[in-house]
Enzyme design. Structure first.
Site, short mmCIF file in Angstrom:
data_model
loop_
_atom_site.label_atom_id
_atom_site.label_comp_id
_atom_site.label_asym_id
_atom_site.label_seq_id
_atom_site.Cartn_x
_atom_site.Cartn_y
_atom_site.Cartn_z
N ASP A 102 34.09 -21.74 12.50
CA ASP A 102 32.91 -22.44 12.00
C ASP A 102 33.15 -23.95 12.03
O ASP A 102 34.03 -24.46 11.33
CB ASP A 102 32.66 -21.96 10.56
CG ASP A 102 31.35 -22.48 10.01
OD1 ASP A 102 30.73 -23.35 10.64
OD2 ASP A 102 30.95 -22.00 8.93
N CYS A 136 25.61 -15.81 13.35
CA CYS A 136 26.65 -16.51 12.59
C CYS A 136 26.19 -16.59 11.13
O CYS A 136 25.36 -15.78 10.69
CB CYS A 136 26.96 -17.88 13.19
SG CYS A 136 25.56 -19.02 13.23
N ASN A 185 23.01 -19.96 11.30
CA ASN A 185 22.12 -20.03 12.49
C ASN A 185 21.72 -21.47 12.82
O ASN A 185 20.61 -21.70 13.33
CB ASN A 185 20.88 -19.13 12.31
CG ASN A 185 20.09 -18.89 13.60
OD1 ASN A 185 18.88 -18.68 13.56
ND2 ASN A 185 20.73 -18.93 14.75
N CYS A 237 24.62 -23.74 13.85
CA CYS A 237 25.73 -24.30 14.63
C CYS A 237 26.16 -23.36 15.76
O CYS A 237 25.85 -23.59 16.93
CB CYS A 237 26.93 -24.61 13.73
SG CYS A 237 26.59 -25.89 12.49
N ARG A 238 26.88 -22.30 15.40
CA ARG A 238 27.52 -21.48 16.44
C ARG A 238 26.55 -20.57 17.20
O ARG A 238 26.56 -20.55 18.44
CB ARG A 238 28.64 -20.63 15.82
CG ARG A 238 29.81 -21.46 15.32
CD ARG A 238 30.72 -20.65 14.43
NE ARG A 238 30.04 -20.28 13.19
CZ ARG A 238 30.51 -19.45 12.29
NH1 ARG A 238 31.66 -18.83 12.50
NH2 ARG A 238 29.85 -19.20 11.18
N SER A 239 25.73 -19.81 16.49
CA SER A 239 24.87 -18.86 17.22
C SER A 239 23.78 -19.54 18.05
O SER A 239 23.46 -19.04 19.14
CB SER A 239 24.31 -17.77 16.30
OG SER A 239 23.51 -18.30 15.28
P1 4NP Z 1 26.98 -21.67 11.46
O1 4NP Z 1 27.58 -22.84 10.57
O2 4NP Z 1 27.22 -20.37 10.71
O3 4NP Z 1 27.79 -21.74 12.71
O4 4NP Z 1 25.51 -21.98 11.65
C1 4NP Z 1 27.25 -23.01 9.22
C2 4NP Z 1 26.06 -23.64 8.89
C3 4NP Z 1 25.75 -23.84 7.56
C4 4NP Z 1 26.61 -23.42 6.58
C5 4NP Z 1 27.79 -22.79 6.91
C6 4NP Z 1 28.10 -22.59 8.24
N1 4NP Z 1 26.28 -23.67 5.21
O5 4NP Z 1 27.11 -23.33 4.34
O6 4NP Z 1 25.20 -24.18 4.92
#
Ligand code: 4NP
Length: 155
Positions: free
Chosen positions: A125, A10, A13, A15-17
């Site tokens: 997201d 994702c 790294n 939240c989703r992955s």
């Molecule tokens: P992820 O979510 O891609 O599912 O881990 C996010 C985590 C952090 C950010 C964006 C999305 N960020 O902009 O810091």
């Protein structure tokens, strides 16, 4: 059955992955599947950090522990190490296509393509959501995709 290696990717790294990694680890353990699982982010902001507290809480609600995971950034070498790399959304897929080396071993796919009726869509997201239930939606989505992946690995 030969070991199959899967990397979930994702943006951050955190939240989703990591939730996809946790669900896949749990399913592999439950079914005794010989798989190697990892996750990574296309971005570098959260390298070395544990998953977001909201993702950790959602994992707990669904009987999983992802507290031990540490964020890392995806590398071109990952395309040589893994059989399959799943992008959690379409932007992640584009970013991965941009770093995919010549002669890559890994097959690159969009995770939602595994979910019936969700081809070409994103695992949304939840990071900027003000509602923690967004993380339960993430868990439900990755569970649906992984159920389909596991069915294929089992076949
Ligand atoms: P992820 O979510 O891609 O599912 O881990 C996010 C985590 C952090 C950010 C964006 C999305 N960020 O902009 O810091």
């Amino acid at each position: 059955m030969t070991e199959h290696s899967i990397l979930f990717v994702c943006l951050g790294n955190i939240c989703r992955s990591p939730l996809a990694e946790g669900v896949m680890q749990a399913e592999a353990k439950r079914l005794g599947l010989p798989v190697k699982i990892d996750s990574a982010g296309t971005g570098d902001w959260h390298i070395g950090r544990a998953p977001d507290p909201r993702a950790r809480a959602a994992a707990k609600r669904h009987g999983m522990d992802i507290e031990y995971l540490k964020a890392r950034q995806v590398t071109p070498e990952d395309f040589m190490q893994f059989d399959t790399i799943y992008a959690l959304d379409q932007q992640n897929l584009k970013d991965l296509q941009a770093i995919r080396p010549e002669g890559a071993r890994a097959e690159l796919k969009l995770l939602a393509d595994e979910i019936p009726g969700r081809v070409g869509t994103d695992i949304v997201d939840p990071y900027y959501s003000e509602d923690d239930s967004a993380f339960d939606v993430t868990v439900a989505d990755v569970k649906a995709a992984i159920a389909a992946i596991v069915n294929k690995l089992h076949a």
